[in-house]
Design an enzyme around this catalytic site. Structure first.
Site, PDB file in Angstrom:
ATOM      1  CD  GLU A 169      -2.788  -1.403   2.366  1.00  0.00           C
ATOM      2  OE1 GLU A 169      -2.813  -0.509   3.214  1.00  0.00           O
ATOM      3  OE2 GLU A 169      -3.464  -2.438   2.458  1.00  0.00           O
ATOM      4  CD  GLU A 171      -4.694  -7.851   1.926  1.00  0.00           C
ATOM      5  OE1 GLU A 171      -5.587  -7.131   2.403  1.00  0.00           O
ATOM      6  OE2 GLU A 171      -3.490  -7.595   2.060  1.00  0.00           O
TER       7      GLU A 171
END
Ligand code: 9MR
Length: 377
Positions: A160, A265
């Site tokens: 991220e 995810e």
């Protein structure tokens, strides 16, 4: 030998699992299909594991994990906050157990994650001096990646690092180290763990602007002659709004860079939300209207979820030559982080197994995608 997980035969063939309760008592049992077996020639199937699951606290969950998954990612216990709580102190207790768990059960482990602005230990957040921060950064990667070298299959090296518009996120890493920190993280990880696959991981990086930023980031690492093996698209999506076109474009574009593509995810949220993505700093106020499915999913939503998962797996199968892994962010709905975020205390239903560990209609629709592929539709 593969351990089998049994459910009543009527449930296994029915898409209406809510009607299974009475049939469970008398019917013969047969094993439910195994995702890892069904897709064994296509891509690996993973799950996130929490501490209780790594420690095998619940025999039923444990049996389900071993039956369904051949890859696993620690949901939290390899994050810096836990594994590196103080400058010169590391805590490998549960991470070591995770590695043992993987070895014992033939489950490959994806380490998560070496460099992330979130869940950093307090000492690291407070380092102001650039040289000290550099030392923390390289000590952390060398020590953690080095410890599991030869034992861990892959690492989410950087997690991220991008904003939604594709620019670099204003994190402590960017502030202290400048925008070369991503390349440096991969360089250090490759040296510390030479035989481990190394990935960049993010959410919403299937969206065009963020995808462009992600591609630029990868090219920068590659141009520096540093190894990067793959890109993880987290896949935190919403029922009825899964961005299939962007996902397909991303598979093609990332793969064209010579990278393995994985979905790291995956969950499909069914509850209301006024933004997308998985930025854990964003929250919404509690309100009963935001928690409509406390007693279970209405049929229409259950079917929407099932259809979304089926379309997703059809797409994954179409590009199975480019996709190496599909990981769900949790084993069952009861474990999902989406019960607590972005609103606390909700009852969410984003995965393939419900709170009672029973496969949902979405599970069977996913299995059907493979059967239909073989039949040629
Ligand atoms: O699932 C994780 C949850 O238990 C933690 O509270 C949360 C804290 O930041 O992190 C969750 O996992 C995140 C993952 O590490 C990175 N991508 C987004 C995931 C969901 O927030």
């Amino acid at each position: 030998m593969i351990k089998r997980f049994f459910i009543p035969v009527l449930c296994a063939t029915s898409l209406l699992l809510s009607s299974c309760a009475s049939s469970q008592k008398n019917s013969a049992t047969q094993p439910i299909p195994s995702l890892k077996e069904i897709f064994k020639n296509d891509f690996a199937i993973g799950t996130a594991l929490n501490t209780a699951q790594i420690e095998e606290k619940d025999a039923k969950v444990d049996a389900l994990i071993k039956q369904q998954f051949n890859m696993a990612t620690p949901e939290n216990i390899m994050k810096a906050e836990i594994i590196h709580p103080q400058w010169d102190k590391y805590d490998f207790t549960v991470a070591d157990k995770m590695i043992e768990y993987g070895e014992k059960n033939n489950i490959k482990i994806n380490g998560h994650t070496l460099v992330w602005h979130s869940q950093l230990p307090a000492f690291a957040r407070n380092i102001k001096n650039v040289d000290s921060f550099k030392t923390f950064f390289s000590n952390h990667i060398n020590t953690v990646a080095g410890r599991y070298s030869g034992k861990i299959f892959s690492w989410d090296v950087v997690n991220e690092a991008l904003n939604e518009d594709g620019t670099m996120r204003k994190s402590i890493f960017l502030d202290r180290l400048g925008d070369n920190f991503v390349t440096e993280a991969f360089r250090l990880a490759a040296a510390a763990s030479p035989n481990t696959e190394l990935y960049y991981n993010d959410y919403n990086n299937e969206q065009p602007a963020k995808r462009a930023g992600c591609i630029a980031l990868v090219k920068k690492v590659q141009a520096a002659g540093v190894r990067i093996d793959g890109v993880g698209i987290q896949g935190h999506w919403h029922a009825g709004k899964v961005p299939f076109k962007d996902i397909e474009a991303s598979i093609l574009e990332y793969s064209a860079l010579g990278l393995k593509v994985m979905f790291t995810e995956v969950d499909i949220e069914v509850l209301p939300r006024n933004f997308s993505g998985a930025d854990v700093s964003q929250r919404m106020k509690e309100d009963p209207s935001l928690n409509p499915y406390v007693n279970g999913l209405p049929d229409s939503v259950q079917q929407q979820l099932a259809n979304d998962y089926a379309a997703l797996f059809n797409l994954f199968l179409k590009h199975k030559d480019k996709i190496t892994r599909v990981t769900f962010w949790g084993v069952d709905d009861g474990q999902s982080w989406l019960n607590g975020w972005p609103v606390r205390g909700r009852t969410n239903h984003p995965l393939l197994f419900d709170r009672a560990l029973q496969p949902k209609p979405a599970f069977y629709k996913v299995i059907e995608t493979k059967k239909n592929e073989k039949k040629g539709f």
